[in-house]
Design a protein around this motif. Structure first.
Motif: not given
Length: 162
Positions: A45-68
């Motif tokens: 996850v940490e390296s995915f976030l560092r790959m691109s500035n847009t990846n944080a929004k993707i991570f946030d969405r899939v983490f919310i999906d996980f919580l749901e």
């Protein structure tokens, strides 16, 4: 080229499996036959976030999906606690670049955490899991967020100021 399993899980629509350590996303802890949530977070996850500035929004969405997606089971409770602990440990050290999760107690993810804990408190296994929940809640609180601790204290009718 190093394969990022978190990125793979998103591409295959398997991010919930990633957070649960299912399929090829299982990373064994050194001492036990359990999934190492922290290693997945701190590595992929940490390296995915560092790959691109847009990846944080993707991570946030899939983490919310996980919580749901969480169900009221001991197994999902374990994944819930371990992922939140890993998230807040890394976030407090500035290692989850760009993630905007848990900025507010009124955010969707904060509301999901609260409602999940309330549902868990009504389960037949809440009492047997309570010590473990408080262990994670205290750890998360020391890492900058008291959402679990406050919610558990509300559920248990404890003084919030403790």
């Amino acid at each position: 080229m190093v394969i990022n399993l978190f990125e793979v899980s998103i591409g295959k629509n398997e991010s919930n499996s990633f957070f649960r350590g299912e399929k090829n996303y299982f990373v064994k802890t050194p001492d036990f036959e359990q999934h190492n949530h922290g290693a997945n977070f701190g590595g992929h996850v940490e390296s995915f976030l560092r790959m691109s500035n847009t990846n944080a929004k993707i991570f946030d969405r899939v983490f919310i999906d996980f919580l749901e997606s969480l169900e009221i089971t001991k197994n999902d409770l374990t994944h819930f606690m371990a992922n939140l602990s890993a998230f807040f440990a890394l976030k407090s050290r500035g290692r989850l670049v760009g993630s905007m999760l848990f900025k507010s107690s009124k955010s969707i993810e904060s509301r999901l955490v609260k409602s999940y804990l309330i549902e868990i408190s009504n389960s037949d296994f809440y009492q047997s899991e309570k010590d473990r929940l408080y262990l994670h809640a205290n750890f998360i609180s020391r890492n900058g967020n008291d959402i679990l601790l406050k919610t558990l204290r509300e559920i248990d009718g404890c003084d919030i100021g403790k």
